[in-house]
Design a protein around this motif. Structure first.
Motif, PDB file in Angstrom:
ATOM      1  N   ARG A  90     -51.411  -6.583  60.245  1.00 29.82           N
ATOM      2  CA  ARG A  90     -50.143  -6.927  60.889  1.00 29.82           C
ATOM      3  C   ARG A  90     -49.178  -5.749  60.878  1.00 29.82           C
ATOM      4  NH1 ARG A  90     -45.334  -7.863  59.487  1.00 29.82           N
ATOM      5  NH2 ARG A  90     -45.797  -7.765  57.263  1.00 29.82           N
ATOM      6  N   ILE A  91     -49.040  -5.079  59.740  1.00 27.50           N
ATOM      7  CA  ILE A  91     -48.087  -3.975  59.655  1.00 27.50           C
ATOM      8  C   ILE A  91     -48.575  -2.775  60.469  1.00 27.50           C
ATOM      9  CG2 ILE A  91     -48.966  -2.869  57.556  1.00 27.50           C
ATOM     10  CD1 ILE A  91     -45.262  -3.479  58.478  1.00 27.50           C
ATOM     11  N   THR A  92     -49.891  -2.611  60.600  1.00 30.23           N
ATOM     12  CA  THR A  92     -50.431  -1.556  61.468  1.00 30.23           C
ATOM     13  C   THR A  92     -50.023  -1.798  62.916  1.00 30.23           C
ATOM     14  OG1 THR A  92     -52.336  -1.163  60.016  1.00 30.23           O
ATOM     15  CG2 THR A  92     -52.548  -0.466  62.312  1.00 30.23           C
ATOM     16  N   GLU A  93     -50.195  -3.043  63.362  1.00 27.71           N
ATOM     17  CA  GLU A  93     -49.844  -3.386  64.742  1.00 27.71           C
ATOM     18  C   GLU A  93     -48.344  -3.285  64.979  1.00 27.71           C
ATOM     19  OE1 GLU A  93     -51.468  -7.279  64.957  1.00 27.71           O
ATOM     20  OE2 GLU A  93     -53.529  -6.600  65.379  1.00 27.71           O
ATOM     21  N   ALA A  94     -47.547  -3.632  63.975  1.00 26.57           N
ATOM     22  CA  ALA A  94     -46.092  -3.658  64.136  1.00 26.57           C
ATOM     23  C   ALA A  94     -45.480  -2.262  64.123  1.00 26.57           C
ATOM     24  CB  ALA A  94     -45.462  -4.508  63.033  1.00 26.57           C
ATOM     25  N   THR A  95     -46.035  -1.349  63.330  1.00 31.99           N
ATOM     26  CA  THR A  95     -45.430  -0.017  63.202  1.00 31.99           C
ATOM     27  C   THR A  95     -46.149   1.062  63.993  1.00 31.99           C
ATOM     28  OG1 THR A  95     -46.768   0.571  61.253  1.00 31.99           O
ATOM     29  CG2 THR A  95     -44.670  -0.588  60.858  1.00 31.99           C
ATOM     30  N   GLY A  96     -47.426   0.818  64.307  1.00 29.85           N
ATOM     31  CA  GLY A  96     -48.209   1.851  64.970  1.00 29.85           C
ATOM     32  C   GLY A  96     -48.819   2.842  63.994  1.00 29.85           C
ATOM     33  N   TYR A  97     -48.596   2.645  62.691  1.00 30.01           N
ATOM     34  CA  TYR A  97     -49.160   3.533  61.675  1.00 30.01           C
ATOM     35  C   TYR A  97     -50.223   2.785  60.876  1.00 30.01           C
ATOM     36  CZ  TYR A  97     -45.331   6.689  62.764  1.00 30.01           C
ATOM     37  OH  TYR A  97     -44.467   7.521  63.433  1.00 30.01           O
ATOM     38  N   LYS A  98     -51.300   3.485  60.584  1.00 27.22           N
ATOM     39  CA  LYS A  98     -52.441   2.863  59.930  1.00 27.22           C
ATOM     40  C   LYS A  98     -52.096   2.408  58.515  1.00 27.22           C
ATOM     41  CE  LYS A  98     -56.828   1.825  59.135  1.00 27.22           C
ATOM     42  NZ  LYS A  98     -57.441   0.647  59.766  1.00 27.22           N
ATOM     43  N   ALA A  99     -52.326   1.126  58.258  1.00 25.47           N
ATOM     44  CA  ALA A  99     -52.157   0.574  56.913  1.00 25.47           C
ATOM     45  C   ALA A  99     -53.511   0.093  56.412  1.00 25.47           C
ATOM     46  CB  ALA A  99     -51.159  -0.583  56.927  1.00 25.47           C
ATOM     47  N   VAL A 100     -53.714   0.170  55.115  1.00 30.28           N
ATOM     48  CA  VAL A 100     -54.942  -0.326  54.495  1.00 30.28           C
ATOM     49  C   VAL A 100     -54.563  -1.271  53.363  1.00 30.28           C
ATOM     50  CG1 VAL A 100     -56.275   1.742  55.056  1.00 30.28           C
ATOM     51  CG2 VAL A 100     -55.043   1.617  52.876  1.00 30.28           C
ATOM     52  N   THR A 101     -55.542  -1.997  52.866  1.00 28.45           N
ATOM     53  CA  THR A 101     -55.260  -2.829  51.690  1.00 28.45           C
ATOM     54  C   THR A 101     -55.043  -1.931  50.478  1.00 28.45           C
ATOM     55  OG1 THR A 101     -57.581  -3.023  51.049  1.00 28.45           O
ATOM     56  CG2 THR A 101     -56.725  -4.684  52.580  1.00 28.45           C
ATOM     57  N   VAL A 102     -54.363  -2.447  49.483  1.00 27.93           N
ATOM     58  CA  VAL A 102     -54.139  -1.673  48.257  1.00 27.93           C
ATOM     59  C   VAL A 102     -55.477  -1.328  47.609  1.00 27.93           C
ATOM     60  CG1 VAL A 102     -53.079  -1.681  45.968  1.00 27.93           C
ATOM     61  CG2 VAL A 102     -51.876  -2.723  47.902  1.00 27.93           C
ATOM     62  N   HIS A 103     -56.440  -2.247  47.671  1.00 23.36           N
ATOM     63  CA  HIS A 103     -57.764  -1.976  47.104  1.00 23.36           C
ATOM     64  C   HIS A 103     -58.418  -0.774  47.783  1.00 23.36           C
ATOM     65  CE1 HIS A 103     -57.391  -6.137  45.555  1.00 23.36           C
ATOM     66  NE2 HIS A 103     -58.199  -5.713  44.608  1.00 23.36           N
ATOM     67  N   ARG A 104     -58.294  -0.693  49.100  1.00 20.81           N
ATOM     68  CA  ARG A 104     -58.911   0.426  49.810  1.00 20.81           C
ATOM     69  C   ARG A 104     -58.120   1.710  49.609  1.00 20.81           C
ATOM     70  NH1 ARG A 104     -61.212  -1.639  55.581  1.00 20.81           N
ATOM     71  NH2 ARG A 104     -62.369   0.310  55.423  1.00 20.81           N
ATOM     72  N   LEU A 105     -56.808   1.595  49.477  1.00 16.54           N
ATOM     73  CA  LEU A 105     -55.995   2.772  49.162  1.00 16.54           C
ATOM     74  C   LEU A 105     -56.432   3.367  47.827  1.00 16.54           C
ATOM     75  CD1 LEU A 105     -53.451   4.559  49.776  1.00 16.54           C
ATOM     76  CD2 LEU A 105     -52.147   2.889  48.422  1.00 16.54           C
ATOM     77  N   LEU A 106     -56.754   2.487  46.881  1.00 21.52           N
ATOM     78  CA  LEU A 106     -57.176   2.928  45.551  1.00 21.52           C
ATOM     79  C   LEU A 106     -58.665   3.259  45.490  1.00 21.52           C
ATOM     80  CD1 LEU A 106     -55.193   0.360  43.379  1.00 21.52           C
ATOM     81  CD2 LEU A 106     -54.713   2.789  43.630  1.00 21.52           C
TER      82      LEU A 106
END
Length: 747
Positions: free
Chosen positions: A383-399
């Motif tokens: 949702r936040i990726t679609e809303a901002t246009g910037y790639k977001a990942v889950t915290v698990h994948r970030l870590l």
């Protein structure tokens, strides 16, 4: 009376309790056997003790009370066994070829010389190994099933236990059966306690009391608590133990002290200022999660000096790019994120959190800094990726989640590629939907943030607390040790939304206005649960899709409860019939009374740190792979394979996961989900049925969370009076956490 023979055909088997009806080929001819069949497929040899009974429909049957299952020895029995599908990779044709080639020696060959299976046309060396592995596992599992049957453990539970412990199950049962309740979801203390009594552990043993204490603390954690006050813990333990014998409270207190001395738990005694409070009893793991998190987050509490003209210049670039003029509160939020090591931005719907998130990202990018954007769940990240246009990942994948620590590492928790020794490479980390962060995940995140990296937490504290233990965002705010910017102004476009208007009314305890004259918030009065369900069926199939020009898959039914007519269990059965009925060529699998069907919308209902996933490109090549699927992840059943006994789910973020049939209790239908499970998600349309229910659940907090999940439309179906009672009900279940106090200690 003892009857023996080969199992010819299994007519019916309940996989939950093992009750089966099957045809047995005895020396006198075919007979029908009925009873609890621990395990065993067609072709297996059974020796059973029981008696003949007359069934009004099926005539004479042999009803057995005990049985022994053995592998077949004659050539016909072996062929039937192999052709039954119980060994993966072997069907009727392959079974016949194997028998023709190897005769009765085939079982020994699969056990001792599996490479010889490749002598059969159509069996590669890789397939031969797979067949041998399946056969070996089946034999071991057969032995485990029979062993566990003496403790009244069902086939499904036995399979979970075997998957968890493998061949060590025998020592677990003999030495610490309570470990099963600690390690396996769905196994209660009573089940483990029953096993312990049969093993011979006395009802008043210190071991049993200590196990009850640890189990009670584990259950408290599953309810969101980081600790329990000692008096509440003693009450819980007493309730677990007193089924067979009364255990005095002073004995429970003694064992709490023993566990504290042994560092299994941590009892935090009170200071002079709060000596009227009960001591807090933690698992040692939880105590250090709180303490270490408090230390790490206060270590990040630094200020960054930025000249006013430099800030203004960068801010103007962001405003020009977005074609927007930020108000004073928005500027405050951006500056706080830029100038502080830790900053919090909160606000309800329509107050511009997404706009600020995008502005903060762009500020850092324009300043030549690297930014990572994350959210606790896959749906929230999408949702936040679609809303901002910037790639977001889950915290698990970030870590860079890599699983659970091995036994050699002798540590609890999860294992991540990013940690203190290998921190996240970023100048700033933004976490959206931060109200969903639980204590354990947050601790892992903090451990992977290097000195000099900013942490910005964005969320809405009026939503429900996280599914996991703790209340991180609320505790950080309550500590008063970090800058918090609360966005309050509702912007013009959002102000025209009745969803946003009503959400803010609910937040402050005002009754909402529903006149059904707007385009996004409606009440449809209905007087019974059946009327409500019928209305929901119409809404998801025609009314909403026609009005909003969306598909039924974009509509989410949210309900406060699991049980009763309007709970997720019943609603999902009814909605499956409406949205994904049985059809020609559509495969399905029935287990424990639930039908899983290709095309079903499903949700993972607990964290599983072992399941492997893959993401494929358009040419079916593996693009990415990893492990771990998490509570609340949703997807669609895309394939059911009866031969391999597997079900495939494609999740919203394109991860493809294969579930063995034995693990189907890890997913449930998601045509309707609880409000708790919807956190972090946003749907084009939400239907909220309300009639009656548990008043511990039906509160303002839950209603607010449900309403704010909708992007374009909310339809409440049911009783307006009940809705108003929810707004009046401000009670929330208290979470026992001291994270806020610990932050103050380190600040």
């Amino acid at each position: 009376m003892i009857r023996e023979g080969y199992i010819e055909k299994i007519i019916f088997r309940n996989e939950e309790n093992g009750y089966a009806v099957f045809n047995v080929e005895t020396v006198e001819g075919d007979e029908i056997f009925v009873g609890t069949l621990p395990q065993g497929g067609e072709g297996m040899f059974i020796s059973a003790e029981g008696e003949y009974v007359h069934h009004p429909q099926y005539d004479i049957q042999f009803k057995f009370t005990s049985c022994e299952i053995r592998f077949p020895e004659d050539i016909n029995g072996i062929e039937k066994y192999l052709a039954s599908g119980i060994v993966k990779g072997i069907g009727e044709v392959t079974a016949k070829r194997l028998i023709q080639k190897f005769g009765t020696d085939i079982l020994r060959i699969m056990d001792e010389e599996p490479e010889r299976l490749a002598e059969i046309k159509g069996i590669s060396m890789a397939k031969a190994r797979k067949i041998a592995e399946s056969y070996s596992m089946n034999r071991k599992f057969q032995e485990v099933i029979i062993f566990l049957a003496q403790y009244n453990i069902s086939i499904n539970l036995a399979m979970k236990i075997y998957n968890e412990y493998g061949d060590t199950i025998y020592s677990v049962i003999a030495n610490n059966p309570y470990k099963i309740a600690e390690d396996i979801p769905g196994v209660g203390f009573k089940t483990a306690d029953d096993i312990a009594r049969k093993v011979g552990i006395p009802d008043d043993s210190e071991f049993r009391i200590r196990s009850a204490i640890l189990y009670a603390l584990g259950q408290a954690m599953s309810m969101g608590h980081m600790y329990l006050p000692r008096n509440i813990l003693v009450n819980e333990v007493r309730g677990l133990l007193n089924l067979y014998v009364d255990i005095p409270d002073d004995i429970i207190h003694d064992q709490i002290e023993v566990l504290h001395v042994e560092r299994e738990i941590f009892v935090e005694m009170n200071t002079a200022e709060d000596n009227e409070e009960e001591p807090a009893v933690y698992t040692t793991y939880n105590y250090y999660i709180e303490k270490n998190s408090a230390r790490m987050i206060t270590d990040l509490r630094v200020s960054y000096e930025i000249a006013d003209d430099e800030f203004e210049k960068a801010l103007n670039r962001v405003e020009n790019y977005q074609k927007i003029k930020f108000d004073d509160k928005q500027v405050e939020a951006i500056k706080s994120a830029v100038c502080n090591g830790v900053a919090v931005v909160t606000g309800g719907p329509g107050t511009g959190k997404t706009t600020i998130t995008k502005a903060i990202i762009e500020y850092f990018i324009y300043s030549g800094m690297t930014v990572k954007l994350a959210a606790p769940t896959g749906r929230a990240a999408k949702r936040i990726t679609e809303a901002t246009g910037y790639k977001a990942v889950t915290v698990h994948r970030l870590l860079e989640f890599v699983g659970e620590p091995g036994e050699a590492e002798n540590t609890k928790g999860l294992k991540f590629g990013r940690n203190k020794e290998n921190p996240i490479e970023a100048d700033a980390i933004l976490v959206d939907e931060a109200s969903m962060l639980d204590s354990i995940l947050f601790c892992s995140l903090l451990a992977a943030i290097d000195d000099g990296t900013r942490l910005i937490l964005i969320g809405d504290t009026d939503q429900l607390p996280p599914v996991g233990a703790g209340n991180v965002l609320r505790d950080i705010i309550d500590s008063g040790c970090f800058p918090v910017t609360e966005l309050e102004m509702i912007f013009r476009q959002s102000a025209e939304s009745r969803i946003v208007e009503n959400a803010h009314k609910i937040k402050v305890g005002e009754y909402i206005s529903i006149d059904n004259k707007n385009n996004d918030f409606f009440l449809i009065p209905r007087n019974t649960p059946e009327q409500i369900i019928n209305e929901i069926n119409k809404l998801v199939t025609t009314s909403i899709p026609d009005f909003l020009k969306i598909g039924s898959e974009d509509i989410q039914v949210l309900t406060p409860m699991r049980k009763y007519e309007l709970g997720v269990e019943n609603l999902n059965k009814r909605l499956q019939q409406t949205l994904n009925p049985a059809g020609k060529g559509k495969k399905e699998k029935e287990k424990a009374g639930i039908i899983y069907r290709e095309g079903d919308k499903v949700m993972q209902i607990r964290n599983n740190y072992k399941l492997e996933w893959r993401i494929y490109d358009d040419d079916s090549n593996i693009e990415e792979e990893g492990i771990g699927v998490f509570n609340g992840d949703t997807g669609v059943i895309t394939e059911i394979n009866e031969i391999e006994e597997e079900l495939v789910v494609t999740f919203d973020d394109k991860r493809v996961i294969v579930y063995p049939f034995s693990m189907l209790d890890e997913i449930e239908h998601a045509f309707a989900v609880t409000v708790h499970k919807s956190q972090g998600s946003e749907y084009p349309a939400v239907i909220f049925p309300i009639f009656n229910g548990n008043w511990k659940l039906l509160n303002r907090n839950l209603l607010y969370t449900a309403i704010t999940r909708a992007k374009r439309m909310v339809i409440v179906v049911g009783n307006l009076q009940m809705l108003n009672r929810m707004i009046d009900n401000i009670s929330e279940l208290k979470r026992f956490t001291k994270f806020s106090d610990r932050i103050k200690e380190f600040a």
